[in-house]
Structures are given as structure tokens and as C-alpha cells.
Design a protein around this motif. Structure first.
Motif, PDB file in Angstrom:
ATOM      1  N   GLY A 265       8.389   6.720  13.901  1.00 58.65           N
ATOM      2  CA  GLY A 265       7.026   6.438  14.842  1.00 58.65           C
ATOM      3  C   GLY A 265       6.036   5.757  14.105  1.00 58.65           C
ATOM      4  N   LYS A 266       6.379   4.647  13.223  1.00 56.44           N
ATOM      5  CA  LYS A 266       5.861   3.976  13.026  1.00 56.44           C
ATOM      6  C   LYS A 266       5.297   2.671  13.540  1.00 56.44           C
ATOM      7  CE  LYS A 266       5.564   5.331   7.786  1.00 56.44           C
ATOM      8  NZ  LYS A 266       4.038   5.902   8.143  1.00 56.44           N
ATOM      9  N   ASP A 267       4.323   2.038  13.497  1.00 61.17           N
ATOM     10  CA  ASP A 267       4.252   0.524  14.225  1.00 61.17           C
ATOM     11  C   ASP A 267       4.914  -0.712  13.581  1.00 61.17           C
ATOM     12  OD1 ASP A 267       3.531  -1.430  16.091  1.00 61.17           O
ATOM     13  OD2 ASP A 267       0.943  -1.258  15.584  1.00 61.17           O
ATOM     14  N   VAL A 268       6.103  -0.722  14.511  1.00 60.74           N
ATOM     15  CA  VAL A 268       6.483  -2.613  13.752  1.00 60.74           C
ATOM     16  C   VAL A 268       6.011  -3.678  13.981  1.00 60.74           C
ATOM     17  CG1 VAL A 268       7.637  -3.520  16.494  1.00 60.74           C
ATOM     18  CG2 VAL A 268       9.016  -3.591  14.124  1.00 60.74           C
ATOM     19  N   LYS A 269       4.411  -3.631  14.412  1.00 58.34           N
ATOM     20  CA  LYS A 269       3.960  -4.626  14.538  1.00 58.34           C
ATOM     21  C   LYS A 269       2.450  -5.460  13.235  1.00 58.34           C
ATOM     22  CE  LYS A 269       5.196  -7.375  18.199  1.00 58.34           C
ATOM     23  NZ  LYS A 269       4.755  -8.230  19.774  1.00 58.34           N
ATOM     24  N   ASP A 270       2.739  -2.981  12.528  1.00 61.90           N
ATOM     25  CA  ASP A 270       1.997  -3.273  11.829  1.00 61.90           C
ATOM     26  C   ASP A 270       1.239  -4.114  11.240  1.00 61.90           C
ATOM     27  OD1 ASP A 270      -0.088  -2.417  10.243  1.00 61.90           O
ATOM     28  OD2 ASP A 270       1.276  -0.157   9.462  1.00 61.90           O
ATOM     29  N   PRO A 271      -0.348  -4.309  11.389  1.00 60.82           N
ATOM     30  CA  PRO A 271      -0.954  -5.695  10.188  1.00 60.82           C
ATOM     31  C   PRO A 271      -0.698  -5.907   9.054  1.00 60.82           C
ATOM     32  CG  PRO A 271      -2.513  -4.807  11.562  1.00 60.82           C
ATOM     33  CD  PRO A 271      -1.044  -3.818  12.397  1.00 60.82           C
ATOM     34  N   LYS A 272      -0.392  -4.052   8.341  1.00 60.98           N
ATOM     35  CA  LYS A 272      -1.285  -4.303   7.452  1.00 60.98           C
ATOM     36  C   LYS A 272      -0.064  -4.088   6.543  1.00 60.98           C
ATOM     37  CE  LYS A 272      -5.286  -4.306   6.928  1.00 60.98           C
ATOM     38  NZ  LYS A 272      -6.313  -5.832   6.404  1.00 60.98           N
ATOM     39  N   PHE A 273       1.292  -4.561   7.310  1.00 60.08           N
ATOM     40  CA  PHE A 273       2.678  -4.707   6.553  1.00 60.08           C
ATOM     41  C   PHE A 273       3.502  -5.427   6.557  1.00 60.08           C
ATOM     42  CE2 PHE A 273       7.246  -2.719   5.697  1.00 60.08           C
ATOM     43  CZ  PHE A 273       6.132  -1.595   4.115  1.00 60.08           C
ATOM     44  N   GLY A 274       4.356  -6.391   5.308  1.00 58.94           N
ATOM     45  CA  GLY A 274       4.563  -6.759   5.660  1.00 58.94           C
ATOM     46  C   GLY A 274       6.284  -7.257   4.976  1.00 58.94           C
ATOM     47  N   MET A 275       7.540  -7.394   5.804  1.00 57.80           N
ATOM     48  CA  MET A 275       9.072  -7.509   4.590  1.00 57.80           C
ATOM     49  C   MET A 275       8.636  -9.062   4.471  1.00 57.80           C
ATOM     50  SD  MET A 275      10.792  -4.413   6.154  1.00 57.80           S
ATOM     51  CE  MET A 275      11.319  -5.322   7.476  1.00 57.80           C
ATOM     52  N   PHE A 276       9.675  -9.540   3.904  1.00 57.33           N
ATOM     53  CA  PHE A 276       9.702 -11.215   3.469  1.00 57.33           C
ATOM     54  C   PHE A 276      11.548 -10.974   2.901  1.00 57.33           C
ATOM     55  CE2 PHE A 276       5.620  -9.959   2.981  1.00 57.33           C
ATOM     56  CZ  PHE A 276       4.851 -11.312   3.990  1.00 57.33           C
ATOM     57  N   GLY A 277      12.593 -11.797   3.234  1.00 58.85           N
ATOM     58  CA  GLY A 277      13.318 -11.638   2.893  1.00 58.85           C
ATOM     59  C   GLY A 277      14.612 -13.113   2.898  1.00 58.85           C
TER      60      GLY A 277
END
Length: 348
Positions: A265-277
């Protein structure tokens, strides 16, 4: 609870992407110079209908299928016969495949060195018969010396550079997003078995330390396949509710994490979370383009890299001094994703 969704998530992802795409990794150390006997390949044969082969670990990885397509297209362009044999993750089968290609008259063989020492003897035998050898993914090591065998070419990645790019994108994002001096919690997903993974992690850590030392990697977890990402999401959303991002050595685990994130139920566009790969897997590029929590990806141009490897083999067969191939790579962000997607050889 998120754990009840794990099987469903995993099944969905595995039908959409091939797992383990990060195993494209490789050593960037080149072997020593070839001997005169090895570089003087089939001199005076006047042969034009060359046969170039690819002995591959498995086809169960999307990017390796794309790489083989690039090799086949370049071979067709050059008027060269191309063949690919698959070992299904078994070193003994790989040795047999190499022997078969030599017996079938292949002039050059690109060998996926997924076991660094297992293929040294068969490579020496092939070289003695005048076959051009290109080591892909890692060097082929002579156990008696600890050094690479004297083959002519390599087709490798700069894994430290891949990791440094991942860490750089993460640090650039945190500097733009978070003010103050407080630590910024990140998780790290990677697979410790392979040296190329360790090289990528070293690059990630060095970039973070230099560019934004506020980033604190609070935990490292296994990050090879989709299920690993799902498990990490389940663990970290509970144990590190203030975590702000993830760095990883592939795309597959991040895709698993993002699906579990959405399922919770979390926002997939949460502006305060970032992933990098890294890898440039289609689903990951789509997420970057859509402005989701997967904000940066180091895309590996395996199609054109494969084509360059075939071209280098043919150059050696024609008596030229060809350079070994370094895998092309591109930083993909929301600003550059459309450019990547517009190239049908990259976006597959």
C-alpha cells in the motif's frame, strides 16, 4: 501482511522478466599479450566464410538473449556464420560445447567465463589449433600461474565504474532531496558470491563517500533474484521505517522490492524514497521513465557490445590488431529514459 503476497508477486515478475540479469558482471582486467602462435591465426588460409561461436552460460537471462541477437546481427552483416551453444549453468557442458565448436571448425569462439578456472585447458587446446578466443564476463585463469590464459580478446564490463555510477546517481538525488546533516538511511542489495559484484559494491561505496557521506548503508541483504527484493521490502519496511533509499548491483531485486512496496500500500512515486541499480532491464527502464521510486539505472548496451565482440573476432581473423571490448553503458534517469526507449536494440 506483505508476506502473504510474496508468491503472487514473484510469479508475476518471473513471467515479465528473466531473473538474475545482473550476472552480466565481469572482471575488467585484461589478459597478457598473446603469443605469436596464437595471434597468427590461420595465416595464408584465404578463408572468408568464417564461423564465430558464442558458448553461453544460460539463455534464462533476458540481457544474454539480447546480446546473442546483437552478435547474430553483426555476423550476418559481416557475412559470417554464427552459432550459439548453451551450458545451462554447468561447467562440464560448457567445456563440451567449446570442444564441439572447435571440432565443427569454428574460427573464433566467445566464451562466457562463468567459472574462471574450469575452461583453461580447453582454451589452450583451442588456441593450439588456431582458434581465436574472446573471454566474456571474466578472464579465463590458468590455475598453475594464477594469471589469464594468453587468448586474443576479452569482452568485459568495468564493474567498478558501474557501481560508481549507481552510487553517483544515488548521491545526486539525496543532495537534491534532503537538507541538513542528518544521516540518510539506505539499504544495499547484492550477491556476494562473485568478484564482479564486489567490484560494483566498491564503486557504490566510493561514490557515496565522496559525493554525499550522509548516506548510511544500514544493512546489506542478498539481492540476486526477484524473491530477494520481496524479502528485503518485507524486512526493511518493518525494521527501518526511516529508510530513504536502496542501492543495488542489478535491476531484478529492485523490481521485486518495488512490487512488494506497492503490495504493502505504499506510494510507488513517493518523492522521499529512491532506488538505484543497473542492467537496463525493460521493466526497470519503464519505472524510471514513469518517475517512480526507481530513479536511476545504469543501462548496459549488451546488443551493441555483443556486436562489437563479433567484429573484434573477425578483425583478428583478418590479421588486424583488434582492441578488446568494454561493455557500453548509459546512465538512465527520468530525463534520459525516453532516449533509451527509442532505441529498439536497447529497449527489449
Amino acid at each position: 501482511m506483505m508476506s502473504k503476497r510474496i508468491k503472487k508477486i514473484t510469479a508475476a515478475l518471473l513471467t515479465g522478466i528473466f531473473c538474475v540479469s545482473m550476472i552480466i558482471g565481469c572482471s575488467s582486467k585484461a589478459p597478457g599479450e598473446s603469443t605469436d602462435k596464437e595471434t597468427d591465426v590461420k595465416e595464408g588460409s584465404g578463408k572468408e566464410d568464417y564461423k564465430v561461436g558464442f558458448c553461453l552460460q544460460t539463455m534464462d537471462v533476458a540481457v544474454w538473449n539480447t546480446m546473442s541477437e546483437g552478435m547474430e546481427a553483426e555476423a550476418k552483416k559481416l557475412g559470417v556464420e554464427y552459432g550459439c551453444q548453451v551450458a545451462n549453468n554447468d561447467a562440464a557442458t560448457q567445456i563440451s560445447n567449446i570442444e564441439n565448436m572447435v571440432a565443427q571448425g569454428y574460427d573464433a569462439i566467445i566464451i562466457h567465463a562463468f567459472d574462471r578456472e574450469a575452461f583453461a585447458d580447453v582454451v589452450k587446446e583451442a588456441l593450439d589449433k588456431g582458434v581465436v578466443i574472446c573471454a566474456y564476463d571474466d578472464n579465463i585463469i590458468d590455475a598453475s600461474t594464477g594469471e589469464p590464459c594468453n587468448y586474443q580478446l576479452t569482452f568485459l564490463c568495468d564493474n567498478y565504474e558501474i557501481g560508481y555510477r549507481v552510487g553517483t546517481m544515488a548521491a545526486e538525488w539525496t543532495k537534491e532531496t534532503f537538507e541538513g546533516d542528518d544521516p540518510i538511511q539506505f539499504g544495499l542489495l547484492w550477491h556476494k558470491e562473485f568478484q564482479f559484484q564486489r567490484d560494483r559494491v566498491e564503486g557504490i561505496r566510493d561514490a557515496i563517500a565522496k559525493l554525499d557521506p550522509r548516506i548510511e548503508i544500514v544493512e546489506e541483504l542478498e539481492g540476486l533474484v526477484t524473491e530477494d527484493g520481496v524479502a528485503a521490502a518485507e524486512a526493511w519496511t518493518q525494521s527501518y521505517p526511516d529508510m530513504k533509499g536502496i542501492v543495488a548491483t542489478n535491476d531484478t531485486a529492485l523490481l521485486g522490492f518495488s512490487e512488494a512496496w506497492k503490495a504493502a500500500g505504499k506510494d510507488v512515486k513517493d518523492p522521499k524514497f529512491g532506488m538505484f541499480g543497473n542492467d537496463g532491464v525493460k521493466d526497470a527502464i519503464d519505472m524510471v521513465a514513469d518517475g517512480t521510486i526507481l530513479r536511476g539505472d545504469v543501462g548496459l548496451d549488451v546488443y551493441n557490445g555483443g556486436a562489437q565482440a563479433v567484429d573484434a573476432c573477425v578483425e583478428v581473423l583478418n590479421g588486424a590488431d583488434a582492441e578488446s571490448v568494454i561493455m557500453p553503458m548509459v546512465n538512465v534517469t527520468v530525463d534520459t529514459a525516453d532516449e533509451w526507449k527509442s532505441d529498439t536494440n536497447l529497449y527489449k
